[in-house]
Design a protein around this motif. Structure first.
Motif, PDB file in Angstrom:
ATOM      1  N   ASP A 502       0.867  -1.183   0.000  1.00 62.84           N
ATOM      2  CA  ASP A 502       0.000   0.000   0.000  1.00 62.84           C
ATOM      3  C   ASP A 502       0.902   1.230   0.000  1.00 62.84           C
ATOM      4  O   ASP A 502       1.324   1.708   1.046  1.00 62.84           O
ATOM      5  N   LEU A 503       1.196   1.723  -1.197  1.00 67.75           N
ATOM      6  CA  LEU A 503       2.148   2.812  -1.358  1.00 67.75           C
ATOM      7  C   LEU A 503       1.441   4.113  -1.735  1.00 67.75           C
ATOM      8  O   LEU A 503       0.467   4.104  -2.495  1.00 67.75           O
ATOM      9  N   PHE A 504       1.969   5.215  -1.201  1.00 73.73           N
ATOM     10  CA  PHE A 504       1.534   6.542  -1.590  1.00 73.73           C
ATOM     11  C   PHE A 504       2.747   7.227  -2.226  1.00 73.73           C
ATOM     12  O   PHE A 504       3.755   7.474  -1.555  1.00 73.73           O
ATOM     13  N   VAL A 505       2.645   7.489  -3.526  1.00 70.34           N
ATOM     14  CA  VAL A 505       3.809   7.948  -4.283  1.00 70.34           C
ATOM     15  C   VAL A 505       3.401   9.079  -5.214  1.00 70.34           C
ATOM     16  O   VAL A 505       2.306   9.077  -5.787  1.00 70.34           O
ATOM     17  N   LYS A 506       4.310  10.038  -5.380  1.00 71.76           N
ATOM     18  CA  LYS A 506       4.147  11.030  -6.439  1.00 71.76           C
ATOM     19  C   LYS A 506       5.346  10.911  -7.376  1.00 71.76           C
ATOM     20  O   LYS A 506       6.450  10.570  -6.969  1.00 71.76           O
ATOM     21  N   THR A 507       5.078  11.138  -8.659  1.00 76.65           N
ATOM     22  CA  THR A 507       6.127  11.010  -9.670  1.00 76.65           C
ATOM     23  C   THR A 507       6.139  12.234 -10.557  1.00 76.65           C
ATOM     24  O   THR A 507       5.107  12.897 -10.742  1.00 76.65           O
ATOM     25  N   THR A 508       7.312  12.541 -11.095  1.00 78.46           N
ATOM     26  CA  THR A 508       7.416  13.643 -12.045  1.00 78.46           C
ATOM     27  C   THR A 508       7.031  13.202 -13.448  1.00 78.46           C
ATOM     28  O   THR A 508       6.942  14.034 -14.355  1.00 78.46           O
ATOM     29  N   VAL A 563       0.120  12.977  -5.343  1.00 77.94           N
ATOM     30  CA  VAL A 563       0.270  11.746  -4.566  1.00 77.94           C
ATOM     31  C   VAL A 563      -0.863  10.797  -4.944  1.00 77.94           C
ATOM     32  O   VAL A 563      -2.043  11.149  -4.836  1.00 77.94           O
ATOM     33  N   GLU A 564      -0.505   9.603  -5.373  1.00 79.92           N
ATOM     34  CA  GLU A 564      -1.474   8.592  -5.765  1.00 79.92           C
ATOM     35  C   GLU A 564      -1.232   7.329  -4.944  1.00 79.92           C
ATOM     36  O   GLU A 564      -0.095   7.029  -4.536  1.00 79.92           O
ATOM     37  N   GLU A 565      -2.304   6.569  -4.693  1.00 81.84           N
ATOM     38  CA  GLU A 565      -2.176   5.332  -3.927  1.00 81.84           C
ATOM     39  C   GLU A 565      -2.060   4.141  -4.879  1.00 81.84           C
ATOM     40  O   GLU A 565      -2.787   4.040  -5.873  1.00 81.84           O
ATOM     41  N   TYR A 566      -1.146   3.227  -4.564  1.00 84.47           N
ATOM     42  CA  TYR A 566      -0.940   1.997  -5.323  1.00 84.47           C
ATOM     43  C   TYR A 566      -1.040   0.836  -4.346  1.00 84.47           C
ATOM     44  O   TYR A 566      -0.135   0.606  -3.549  1.00 84.47           O
ATOM     45  N   ARG A 567      -2.149   0.157  -4.428  1.00 85.77           N
ATOM     46  CA  ARG A 567      -2.420  -0.934  -3.492  1.00 85.77           C
ATOM     47  C   ARG A 567      -2.584  -2.235  -4.292  1.00 85.77           C
ATOM     48  O   ARG A 567      -3.422  -2.315  -5.189  1.00 85.77           O
ATOM     49  N   PHE A 568      -1.771  -3.231  -3.985  1.00 82.70           N
ATOM     50  CA  PHE A 568      -1.861  -4.489  -4.723  1.00 82.70           C
ATOM     51  C   PHE A 568      -1.400  -5.644  -3.851  1.00 82.70           C
ATOM     52  O   PHE A 568      -0.593  -5.491  -2.932  1.00 82.70           O
ATOM     53  N   ARG A 569      -1.956  -6.790  -4.185  1.00 83.20           N
ATOM     54  CA  ARG A 569      -1.667  -8.012  -3.438  1.00 83.20           C
ATOM     55  C   ARG A 569      -0.315  -8.588  -3.839  1.00 83.20           C
ATOM     56  O   ARG A 569       0.076  -8.547  -5.009  1.00 83.20           O
ATOM     57  N   LEU A 570       0.373  -9.157  -2.865  1.00 82.07           N
ATOM     58  CA  LEU A 570       1.639  -9.840  -3.082  1.00 82.07           C
ATOM     59  C   LEU A 570       1.421 -11.346  -2.941  1.00 82.07           C
ATOM     60  O   LEU A 570       0.404 -11.786  -2.394  1.00 82.07           O
ATOM     61  N   ASN A 624       3.799   9.533   5.924  1.00 88.85           N
ATOM     62  CA  ASN A 624       3.308  10.499   6.910  1.00 88.85           C
ATOM     63  C   ASN A 624       1.887  10.107   7.285  1.00 88.85           C
ATOM     64  O   ASN A 624       1.298   9.220   6.659  1.00 88.85           O
ATOM     65  N   PRO A 625       1.310  10.722   8.304  1.00 91.59           N
ATOM     66  CA  PRO A 625      -0.023  10.290   8.762  1.00 91.59           C
ATOM     67  C   PRO A 625      -1.100  10.331   7.680  1.00 91.59           C
ATOM     68  O   PRO A 625      -2.040   9.538   7.702  1.00 91.59           O
ATOM     69  N   GLN A 626      -0.987  11.272   6.733  1.00 89.34           N
ATOM     70  CA  GLN A 626      -2.002  11.367   5.676  1.00 89.34           C
ATOM     71  C   GLN A 626      -1.735  10.401   4.517  1.00 89.34           C
ATOM     72  O   GLN A 626      -2.662  10.018   3.790  1.00 89.34           O
ATOM     73  N   ALA A 627      -0.507  10.022   4.334  1.00 92.27           N
ATOM     74  CA  ALA A 627      -0.132   9.110   3.247  1.00 92.27           C
ATOM     75  C   ALA A 627       0.893   8.129   3.807  1.00 92.27           C
ATOM     76  O   ALA A 627       2.096   8.257   3.572  1.00 92.27           O
ATOM     77  N   ALA A 628       0.381   7.195   4.584  1.00 93.74           N
ATOM     78  CA  ALA A 628       1.245   6.274   5.332  1.00 93.74           C
ATOM     79  C   ALA A 628       1.520   5.022   4.493  1.00 93.74           C
ATOM     80  O   ALA A 628       0.769   4.045   4.542  1.00 93.74           O
ATOM     81  N   SER A 629       2.583   5.047   3.729  1.00 99.69           N
ATOM     82  CA  SER A 629       2.952   3.884   2.919  1.00 99.69           C
ATOM     83  C   SER A 629       3.306   2.712   3.829  1.00 99.69           C
ATOM     84  O   SER A 629       3.965   2.885   4.865  1.00 99.69           O
TER      85      SER A 629
END
Length: 639
Positions: A502-508, A563-570, A624-629
């Motif tokens: 469950d990742l919160f990531v921003k990219t250029t 910031v976008e969320e990327y949630r996927f099963r492992l 961070n608390p709002q985007a806790a990867s």
């Protein structure tokens, strides 16, 4: 002049003249048996096998549309009332056995235990491959929108079984099906409309959903090392060849080719209908959805007792067996379906399995499983021979403690009972929510993270089978890999089930891939196995293509700087982190050349991305608390 030579020559001439008429008269006495008017090759040669303890029969079994399938039947001599073990394959049925006096030596290694137990062994070339007639279609979809004919591998299995039980007098009229990988797919297809004589089945590492997580893609990222399989499998009826390489390093070869599509088409793939269909459907559209067998077996559930089987480190088909079992269980069909996950690479269940890379087990885990669990399970339904112990709902190997664990109710995926382990500042990993923080890395498509240390042999070479247990230290120090880890554990941490990233990531950029690995970091020194000191052992990892974060069928660009969320099963685990070890999470944006490169600029079809589309991008992982990867772990308390 030498007088002796003249005398000798004169004598020879006189003798020839005297004997000539006699020789001519003898030659004229030709009898009918001397004359062969046809070929010296008989219409059918039947080799006698005195002393052989089996009989091999090669037959062409007719299907309902008139196409005949080449089938090899091996029957123990003197057999009476034996069950049939059937495997349907695209890998040359004739090559599954050799010509040797004893049946157990004649069959291939995976079938020896079955031969010892008293089985009639049948192997069949699927439609269009090797000795079988008809047209070959890669994992031919079921009859329907993607297959307008009146036959598929469900009907072919039905027709084959019907013929076998009617034409093999030594059988008891009962059939079990088995097979791994593609052959596991044929078993699953047979379950969509099983013949009454099919009594038990074992799809091993079956190809179930080629887009979501089996051979062709993982969450939309293309597994380009499988391109060789396309030519090997579909360039001709018999075995094709690997694609010729200009050098000995696939890392550089695929890098120079720019994209998987350019590499494929430069090597003649436009001639292959399968490549043309696949490359036209990079997203999870109807082409993939309508042939996803985990969905289809729920729509047409069979009552056949079935073992869904795969390896915990299956480098090819990690998705199919466990997801199909979970789907059937969720739909209320758990009673006749069982899950088995062993400490194996792909199809290692059919080979010897004392080790897996650096990992060592107690004896041959595959042979023990076949003899003590799988064959007794089949015998229950094929020989009325009840097993000494019933197979539980789930049987999953515990690699840390080196034994099988039995589960009456394996959780599988249970998001309600997952424990977040959060990324922290200073690259820590802990159960408490993080304070403000973020970490960045530059993902450069010109320097992708390798899945194996280069040079990478074609198709992974000898390292392919065990790449999932390769030490991750060589990439852990790269600047484009983020590594987070716990302090040294003071107690064991047990995992049972499927983790999630469950990742919160921003990219250029406007597209991105994310690879997440859960790793067991060994102590610096290991007295029992010194080579494992400091080893970073991956226990679960996968890749996710960012354009599918909201919808698999409908990709969309990533908004740059947001910031976008990327949630996927492992992949599923049954693992214990021991005291003295650490838990590590690694994050990166490429796993090359196993997976094709994401250009990191959104394009409609990544297969045909152009050189100018490939751009470096900065990935910033928030914690961070709002985007806790985090990684969400199936931690079992009290163990």
């Amino acid at each position: 002049m030498r007088r002796t030579s003249s005398i000798s020559l004169t004598c020879l001439v006189l003798a020839s003249a005297t004997l000539g008429p006699a020789l001519t008269a003898q030659s004229a006495a030709v009898t009918p048996d001397m004359v062969q008017t046809g070929s010296d090759i008989p219409a059918k040669w039947e080799e006698p096998h005195p002393g052989y303890d089996y009989e091999k029969r090669e037959v062409m079994i007719p299907m309902r549309d008139g196409v005949k399938l080449h089938t090899v039947v091996i029957v123990p001599k003197g057999a009476k009332g034996l069950p049939i073990l059937l495997e349907r394959t695209p890998y040359n049925a004739s090559g599954f056995s050799t010509d040797r006096p004893h049946m157990r030596d004649a069959v291939w290694s995976a079938q020896r235990d079955w031969a010892d137990d008293g089985y009639i062994i049948v192997t069949q070339d699927i439609r269009g491959k090797y000795g079988s007639e008809g047209d070959y279609v890669m994992t031919r979809p079921p009859i329907g929108p993607l297959n307008p004919t009146k036959t598929d591998d469900t009907t072919d299995a039905w027709d084959t079984i019907d013929w076998l039980v009617k034409n093999i007098p030594e059988s008891n009229g009962r059939v079990g099906m088995i097979g791994s990988s593609y052959d596991g797919w044929t078993v699953t297809m047979a379950l969509l409309g099983p013949h009454p004589a099919l009594k038990v089945a074992a799809p091993e590492s079956p190809m179930i959903d080629g887009w979501m997580g089996d051979d062709w893609f993982h969450y939309g990222a293309f597994r380009q090392v499988n391109l060789d399989y396309f030519t090997e499998q579909s360039s001709q009826r018999a075995a094709g060849s690997q694609v010729p390489r200009p050098g000995s390093d696939d890392y550089q070869d695929f890098l120079d080719a720019v994209s998987a599509g350019h590499w494929a088409e430069a090597n003649g793939f436009k001639q292959l209908p399968w490549w043309n269909r696949l490359s036209a459907h990079p997203a999870y559209d109807a082409f993939w959805q309508l042939q996803a067998l985990d969905k289809l077996v729920v729509q047409k559930p069979a009552s056949i007792p079935t073992v869904w089987l795969q390896g915990l480190w299956d480098q090819e088909d990690m998705y199919g067996a466990v997801h199909t079992w979970e789907a059937l269980k969720a739909a209320g069909h758990a009673s006749n379906n069982h899950l088995v996950m062993g400490p194996w690479y792909h199809s290692q269940v059919n080979r010897s399995a004392e080790t897996l890379g650096p990992l060592k087990w107690k004896g041959d885990t595959a042979a023990d499983f076949r003899r003590t669990i799988l064959i007794p399970f089949f015998n229950t339904y094929l020989k009325d021979r009840k097993a000494a112990e019933s197979l539980p709902a789930a049987l999953i190997y515990n690699a840390t403690e080196n034994h099988w664990d039995k589960f009456a109710d394996w959780p599988g995926v249970d998001e309600k009972h997952l424990t977040p382990m959060y990324l922290q500042s200073e690259f820590g990993l802990a159960l408490n929510k993080p304070q403000a923080g973020e970490d960045s890395y530059l993902s450069d498509p010109a320097k992708p993270v390798p899945y194996l240390a280069p040079p990478v042999e074609a198709d992974g070479g000898k390292r392919w089978q065990t790449w999932l247990v390769q030490d991750q230290r060589p990439v852990a120090t790269r600047t484009d890999v983020l590594s987070y880890q716990t302090p040294v554990l003071d107690r064991a941490v047990s995992l049972e089930g499927a983790p999630f990233a469950d990742l919160f990531v921003k990219t250029t950029g406007t597209d991105a891939d994310f690879v997440v690995k859960i790793i067991d970091v060994y102590p610096p020194n290991d007295a029992e196995q010194p080579e494992m000191g400091g080893y970073q052992l991956p226990i679960s990892l996968d890749i996710f293509r960012g354009r599918y974060r909201k919808s698999f069928p409908n990709p969309e660009a990533i908004p740059a700087g947001a910031v976008e969320e990327y949630r996927f099963r492992l992949p599923t685990v049954n693992y214990v982190f021991k005291p003295g070890h650490r838990i590590m999470v690694q994050i990166q944006s490429s796993l090359f050349p196993l997976y094709d490169r994401n250009p990191q600029t959104y394009v409609d079809n990544i297969f045909f991305a152009k050189p100018e589309d490939f751009r470096s991008a900065t990935m910033t992982v928030e914690h961070n608390p709002q985007a806790a990867s985090s990684v969400l772990l199936p931690i079992v308390s009290g163990k």
